[in-house]
Design a protein around this motif. Structure first.
Motif, short mmCIF file in Angstrom:
data_model
loop_
_atom_site.label_atom_id
_atom_site.label_comp_id
_atom_site.label_asym_id
_atom_site.label_seq_id
_atom_site.Cartn_x
_atom_site.Cartn_y
_atom_site.Cartn_z
N MET A 65 -61.92 26.96 97.47
CA MET A 65 -60.83 27.92 97.62
C MET A 65 -59.55 27.20 98.04
SD MET A 65 -59.99 31.28 97.95
CE MET A 65 -61.18 32.44 98.60
N LEU A 66 -58.44 27.58 97.41
CA LEU A 66 -57.14 27.11 97.87
C LEU A 66 -56.52 28.24 98.70
CD1 LEU A 66 -54.76 25.05 97.83
CD2 LEU A 66 -53.90 26.26 95.82
N TYR A 67 -56.26 27.95 99.97
CA TYR A 67 -55.64 28.93 100.86
C TYR A 67 -54.15 28.63 100.96
CZ TYR A 67 -60.36 30.01 102.59
OH TYR A 67 -61.68 30.38 102.70
N ILE A 68 -53.30 29.57 100.56
CA ILE A 68 -51.85 29.41 100.72
C ILE A 68 -51.54 29.98 102.11
CG2 ILE A 68 -49.60 30.04 99.79
CD1 ILE A 68 -51.17 30.76 97.14
N VAL A 69 -51.22 29.11 103.04
CA VAL A 69 -51.09 29.56 104.44
C VAL A 69 -49.63 29.56 104.89
CG1 VAL A 69 -51.83 29.18 106.82
CG2 VAL A 69 -53.40 28.64 104.94
N ALA A 70 -49.12 30.73 105.22
CA ALA A 70 -47.75 30.82 105.73
C ALA A 70 -47.72 30.33 107.17
CB ALA A 70 -47.25 32.25 105.64
N THR A 71 -46.69 29.56 107.51
CA THR A 71 -46.54 29.04 108.87
C THR A 71 -45.17 29.49 109.41
OG1 THR A 71 -45.67 26.98 107.97
CG2 THR A 71 -48.04 27.03 108.47
N PRO A 72 -44.91 29.30 110.71
CA PRO A 72 -43.66 29.81 111.30
C PRO A 72 -42.39 29.25 110.64
CG PRO A 72 -45.20 29.17 113.02
CD PRO A 72 -45.81 28.71 111.73
N ILE A 73 -41.30 30.01 110.71
CA ILE A 73 -40.01 29.51 110.21
C ILE A 73 -39.16 29.00 111.37
CG2 ILE A 73 -39.93 30.87 108.07
CD1 ILE A 73 -38.02 32.83 109.52
N GLY A 74 -39.78 28.77 112.50
CA GLY A 74 -39.03 28.24 113.64
C GLY A 74 -39.78 28.42 114.94
N ASN A 75 -40.24 29.63 115.17
CA ASN A 75 -40.92 29.94 116.43
C ASN A 75 -42.43 29.73 116.26
OD1 ASN A 75 -42.22 31.31 118.57
ND2 ASN A 75 -40.33 32.45 118.93
N LEU A 76 -42.98 28.77 116.97
CA LEU A 76 -44.39 28.41 116.78
C LEU A 76 -45.35 29.58 117.03
CD1 LEU A 76 -44.75 24.80 118.26
CD2 LEU A 76 -44.63 25.50 115.87
N GLY A 77 -44.86 30.60 117.73
CA GLY A 77 -45.71 31.76 118.00
C GLY A 77 -45.95 32.63 116.78
N ASP A 78 -45.12 32.45 115.75
CA ASP A 78 -45.22 33.33 114.57
C ASP A 78 -46.27 32.84 113.57
OD1 ASP A 78 -43.22 34.96 115.56
OD2 ASP A 78 -41.64 33.81 114.58
N ILE A 79 -47.51 32.85 114.00
CA ILE A 79 -48.59 32.47 113.10
C ILE A 79 -49.73 33.45 113.33
CG2 ILE A 79 -49.59 30.79 114.73
CD1 ILE A 79 -50.07 29.06 112.05
N THR A 80 -50.45 33.78 112.27
CA THR A 80 -51.51 34.79 112.46
C THR A 80 -52.80 34.14 112.95
OG1 THR A 80 -52.42 34.63 110.22
CG2 THR A 80 -50.56 36.15 110.54
N LEU A 81 -53.64 34.99 113.53
CA LEU A 81 -54.95 34.50 114.01
C LEU A 81 -55.76 33.95 112.85
CD1 LEU A 81 -55.81 37.46 116.41
CD2 LEU A 81 -54.97 35.19 117.01
N ARG A 82 -55.63 34.63 111.71
CA ARG A 82 -56.39 34.20 110.53
C ARG A 82 -55.88 32.84 110.02
NH1 ARG A 82 -57.90 36.15 105.13
NH2 ARG A 82 -55.88 37.06 104.75
N ALA A 83 -54.56 32.63 110.10
CA ALA A 83 -54.01 31.34 109.65
C ALA A 83 -54.59 30.21 110.51
CB ALA A 83 -52.49 31.36 109.74
N ILE A 84 -54.65 30.43 111.82
CA ILE A 84 -55.19 29.39 112.73
C ILE A 84 -56.65 29.12 112.39
CG2 ILE A 84 -55.74 28.85 115.15
CD1 ILE A 84 -53.29 30.58 115.92
N GLU A 85 -57.38 30.21 112.17
CA GLU A 85 -58.81 30.09 111.83
C GLU A 85 -59.00 29.28 110.54
OE1 GLU A 85 -61.37 33.72 110.77
OE2 GLU A 85 -60.59 34.08 112.78
N VAL A 86 -58.22 29.63 109.53
CA VAL A 86 -58.34 28.94 108.23
C VAL A 86 -57.95 27.47 108.37
CG1 VAL A 86 -57.33 28.79 105.91
CG2 VAL A 86 -58.11 30.99 106.78
N LEU A 87 -56.86 27.20 109.08
CA LEU A 87 -56.41 25.80 109.24
C LEU A 87 -57.46 24.98 109.99
CD1 LEU A 87 -52.60 26.32 110.01
CD2 LEU A 87 -53.61 25.48 107.89
N LYS A 88 -58.20 25.63 110.88
CA LYS A 88 -59.27 24.91 111.61
C LYS A 88 -60.48 24.67 110.71
CE LYS A 88 -58.40 26.00 116.41
NZ LYS A 88 -58.58 26.92 117.52
N ASP A 89 -60.75 25.63 109.82
CA ASP A 89 -62.00 25.60 109.07
C ASP A 89 -61.97 24.81 107.76
OD1 ASP A 89 -63.15 27.06 110.99
OD2 ASP A 89 -63.20 28.98 109.90
N VAL A 90 -60.78 24.67 107.14
CA VAL A 90 -60.75 24.02 105.83
C VAL A 90 -61.08 22.52 105.94
CG1 VAL A 90 -59.14 25.62 104.68
CG2 VAL A 90 -58.24 23.70 106.03
#
Ligand code: SAM
Length: 217
Positions: free
Chosen positions: A1-26
Motif C-alpha cells: 500500500m502507498l499511503y499519501i500522508v498529509a503533514t503539518p503546514i507549520g504547526n507540528l500539532g496539526d497531524i492526525t492520530l492515524r497519520a502518526i500510526e501509519v508513519l510508525k507502522d510503514v
C-alpha cells in the motif's frame, strides 16, 4: 500500500492520530526532504526509515519505490508541508503506483490553499486553485486575465520575492477587487491581510514581505 500522508503546514500539532500510526507502522517513508521530515518524526518519536523522493530523483527513485511496493512493502509518502501531491513531486509517485495497480490511500490533513480559502471568507462553492503563477510579468498578467474569466474565487501560491510584482499585476487585471493574503498559516506569526491590492501594496511600503503567501482573489 502507498499511503499519501498529509503533514503539518507549520504547526507540528496539526497531524492526525492515524497519520502518526501509519508513519510508525510503514516499512519506509518517502520524503520530499528527509532533514525537514526528521523534525516531525523526532517530535513524535517515529523511528521508521526514510528516503528522499524529490524533483530531481523522482524518476529513478520512483522506480525503486515501485519495486518495493510490488514486493509488498508499505510506503508512506510525505511532502515538506501539507498534502503530498499538491504542487510537489509526490504526484509522480502516486501516478506510478496507480498505473501499476498498487493500492493507494490518503491520510487526510492540511493543505495551505484550503485553509486560506476558508479564512478569506470568500465564496467557496466554486473556486479555482491556480498553483504558482508564472514568474515573468507578461505571462503572469496573461494568466490572471484567463483566471478573471472564471468569475469565481481564485487561489494561488506566491513567494515573498514576487508578491509585490504579483500584486501590481492583480491591481492591473482585477482593479479594486478585495483580496486576502495569508502567510505563516498555523504558525506563531500567522498573518492575514485583507484589502484592495493597492491598499496591501501601501502596507508593504512600510514592511518588507516575508515568507510564503497564499493569495485569494
Ligand atoms: N503540498 C502543500 C499543500 O498542501 O499546501 C503545498 C506545497 S507548495 C510547494 C508550497 C507553497 O504552499 C508555499 O510556497 C506557500 O505558498 C504555501 N504554503 C505552505 N505552507 C504555508 C503556510 N503555513 N502559510 C502560508 N502558505 C503556505
Amino acid at each position: 500500500m502507498l499511503y499519501i500522508v498529509a503533514t503539518p503546514i507549520g504547526n507540528l500539532g496539526d497531524i492526525t492520530l492515524r497519520a502518526i500510526e501509519v508513519l510508525k507502522d510503514v516499512d519506509l517513508i518517502a520524503c520530499e526532504d528527509t532533514r525537514h521530515t526528521k523534525i516531525l518524526l523526532d517530535h513524535y518519536k517515529i523511528q521508521t526509515s526514510t528516503t528522499s523522493f524529490f524533483q530531481h530523483n523522482r524518476f529513478a527513485k520512483g522506480e525503486y519505490l515501485l519495486s518495493l511496493l510490488k514486493q509488498g512493502k508499505n510506503i508512506a509518502l510525505v511532502s515538506d508541508a501539507g498534502t503530498p501531491g499538491i504542487l510537489d513531486p509526490g504526484v509522480n509517485l502516486i501516478n506510478l503506483a496507480i498505473k501499476n495497480n498498487i493500492a493507494v490511500t490518503v491520510i487526510p490533513g492540511p493543505s495551505a490553499f484550503i485553509n486560506a480559502l476558508v479564512l478569506s471568507g470568500k465564496p467557496s462553492h466554486e473556486f479555482f486553485f491556480a498553483g504558482f503563477l508564472p514568474k515573468k510579468s507578461g505571462a503572469r498578467r496573461k494568466k490572471l486575465d484567463e483566471l478573471k474569466k472564471f468569475n469565481s474565487t481564485v487561489i494561488f501560491y506566491e513567494s515573498c520575492h514576487r508578491i509585490l510584482a504579483a500584486l501590481e499585476d492583480i491591481k492591473t487585471v482585477f482593479g479594486d477587487r478585495e483580496i486576502t493574503l495569508a502567510r505563516e498559516l498555523t504558525k506563531k506569526f500567522e498573518e492575514i491581510k485583507r484589502g484592495r491590492p493597492e491598499d496591501i501594496l501601501k502596507v508593504f511600503k512600510q514592511e518588507k514581505p516575508r515568507g510564503e503567501f497564499v493569495v485569494v482573489i
